[in-house]
Design an enzyme around this catalytic site. Structure first.
Site, short mmCIF file in Angstrom:
data_model
loop_
_atom_site.label_atom_id
_atom_site.label_comp_id
_atom_site.label_asym_id
_atom_site.label_seq_id
_atom_site.Cartn_x
_atom_site.Cartn_y
_atom_site.Cartn_z
N GLY A 129 24.15 -1.36 42.18
CA GLY A 129 25.31 -1.91 41.48
C GLY A 129 25.22 -3.43 41.46
N GLY A 132 24.29 -5.00 44.95
CA GLY A 132 22.88 -4.77 45.27
C GLY A 132 21.96 -5.57 44.38
N ASP A 152 18.73 3.67 44.04
CA ASP A 152 20.00 4.11 43.47
C ASP A 152 19.85 5.54 42.96
OD1 ASP A 152 22.69 2.50 42.51
OD2 ASP A 152 22.28 4.26 41.27
N ARG A 201 36.18 -1.03 44.88
CA ARG A 201 37.63 -1.02 44.72
C ARG A 201 38.02 -1.20 43.26
NH1 ARG A 201 41.01 -4.93 48.37
NH2 ARG A 201 39.31 -6.40 48.06
N ASN A 214 33.65 6.78 51.00
CA ASN A 214 32.45 6.03 51.33
C ASN A 214 31.83 6.43 52.66
OD1 ASN A 214 32.52 4.72 48.93
ND2 ASN A 214 33.35 2.80 49.72
N VAL A 237 27.23 -3.39 53.82
CA VAL A 237 28.11 -4.15 52.92
C VAL A 237 29.24 -3.26 52.39
CG1 VAL A 237 28.19 -5.60 50.85
CG2 VAL A 237 26.13 -5.58 52.27
N ASN A 239 32.45 -1.07 51.74
CA ASN A 239 33.81 -1.12 52.25
C ASN A 239 34.34 0.27 52.60
OD1 ASN A 239 34.78 -3.82 52.38
ND2 ASN A 239 34.71 -3.94 50.15
N HIS A 294 37.56 -7.40 57.95
CA HIS A 294 37.35 -7.80 56.57
C HIS A 294 38.53 -7.29 55.77
CE1 HIS A 294 35.29 -9.06 53.02
NE2 HIS A 294 35.01 -7.84 52.58
#
Length: 430
Positions: A129, A132, A152, A201, A214, A237, A239, A294
């Site tokens: 994405g 990345g 991917d 998000r 996730n 990385v 979330n 975060h």
């Protein structure tokens, strides 16, 4: 006001001076500070000599009142050896002269070629994405690796981005090979893995809303990576960052020092940029630490925040600083709202690459990162944002800053909130 660069430090050494005197309103660039440390030159504030004379290289007269530039943080490292000085990280992620691993024709001592650790074989970026893609671009451009591989589920996208990136080799001057594949098994054994895979998000969605979706992706990828690359260092990385980093640690079975989350570097860079907009000066002279989670429990200890080595409150008022911290906490959502589709990717991708390059350089750089707490700050057995010393093999240790009681309490509270969300994740049916 005079801006002092590395050349001024070199001139001082050439003239036999071991001290560079600067005015109270002068700006000393981060590169000049690094050069001064390398050459053993002291930078002091308070010279009565006019800036023009200093700028011409003349040695200033003895000042009436001279004091060393303040150290931004009193720190002690839990490393079993004498601690090294620690500064809040600079926002100049790829500034001239910084350890970015540029090719030999652009830099005489890049991390990949001549740094303590030498060039690295392969870094794998899982998820092609936007985040990345940017991370892969920064890593390839650093020319510190033999190969960068994008992975991917949409193999065509990974291969297409890899080919497009390969086409920039002559423009950017790198020799790193770039590939795109559909599985981590096809990528091959990696030295470093950047895990960005997961659902991004959308407007109105919090990071915590992503936790169940996730977690399934991260758990699967981490366990497969453990089989394919059992000695890799994993940078997470995806979330919600803190929870997914701990989930990846459990799923991979890796030692905690080889699983680290990218959050503090990004959040610190955001604070530096926003503090600059508030009047603190260029973002690269702002020193700060973004710790905790975060998200809403992010802690930016203002007692440690500086602008060009001075307390940041000398340039930005308390109300504006509080507003800057609040905006930093909500910066991800702010970007999501403006984009209306997708989430931030330029700064997150660059931050992930910056962490990997710091580890490759193996200079023991201290950066804010999501790491497994070891009892430092009174926190244990949960992944939370703390200052961590990074090396070729991952986390070398946690560094303790001299936080104020309220800042320490906020950091501990952030750790407890993360622990609660991890408990909810463990209770979620799979």
């Amino acid at each position: 006001m005079t801006v002092w660069g590395a050349a001024a430090v070199d001139e001082a050494v050439a003239g036999g001076a071991g001290v560079v005197h600067v005015g109270t309103r002068d700006v000393v660039t981060p590169l000049a500070r690094e050069r001064a440390r390398e050459l053993g030159v002291e930078i002091v504030v308070g010279s009565p000599a006019p800036p023009s004379a200093a700028a011409r290289g003349a040695r200033p007269a003895a000042p009436a009142q001279v004091r060393p530039l303040p150290d931004p943080a009193a720190v002690s490292a839990r490393l079993g050896s004498a601690p090294r000085p620690v500064r809040p990280p600079s926002g100049a992620l790829y500034r001239r002269g910084a350890p970015t691993g540029r090719s030999s024709r652009r830099s005489s001592a890049p991390p990949g070629r001549g740094a303590p650790g030498g060039r690295v074989g392969r870094v794998v970026v899982v998820g092609a994405g936007n985040v990345g893609m940017i991370a892969a671009m920064r890593l390839a451009d650093a020319d510190a690796f033999d190969e960068v591989v994008l992975v991917d589920i949409d193999e065509g996208r990974a291969a297409g981005i890899a080919l497009d990136l390969t086409h920039t080799a002559a423009l950017s001057g790198f020799t790193t090979r770039v590939r795109g594949v559909g599985t981590v098994e096809e990528a091959g054994r990696a030295d470093y893995v950047v895990l960005t895979a997961g659902r991004p998000r959308t407007p109105g969605m919090s990071r915590s809303d992503l936790i169940a979706t996730n977690a399934e992706i991260v758990g699967d990828v981490a366990s497969r990576l453990a089989r394919t690359s059992p000695d890799a260092v994993l940078v997470v990385v995806t979330n919600p960052l803190d929870e997914m980093t701990q989930h990846a640690w459990v799923s991979s079975g890796f030692p905690a020092q080889r699983v680290v989350g990218m959050a503090g570097v990004l959040d610190t860079a955001r604070f530096q940029a926003l503090a600059s907009l508030a009047g603190a000066g260029p973002a690269e002279v702002v020193g700060a630490w973004a710790l905790g989670s975060h998200g809403e429990e992010m802690v930016v200890p203002l007692s440690q925040a500086t602008a060009d080595g001075r307390p940041i409150l000398e340039r930005v008022g308390p109300a504006d600083l509080d507003a800057t911290v609040d905006r930093t906490r909500g910066s991800g959502a702010e970007v999501v709202g403006l984009l209306r589709s997708g989430s931030a990717f330029m700064a997150p991708g660059t931050s992930a690459a910056r962490m990997v390059l710091a580890m490759v350089a193996d200079r023991g750089e201290v950066m804010p990162a999501a790491v497994l707490a070891d009892g430092s700050y009174g926190i244990r057995d949960v992944y939370v944002g703390l200052p961590a010393r990074l090396g070729r093999g991952g986390v070398q240790g946690i560094v303790e800053l001299d936080l104020r009681p309220a800042e320490l309490a906020a950091l501990r509270e952030a750790a407890e909130r993360i622990r609660e969300r991890l408990g909810a994740l463990a209770a979620t049916p799979t």
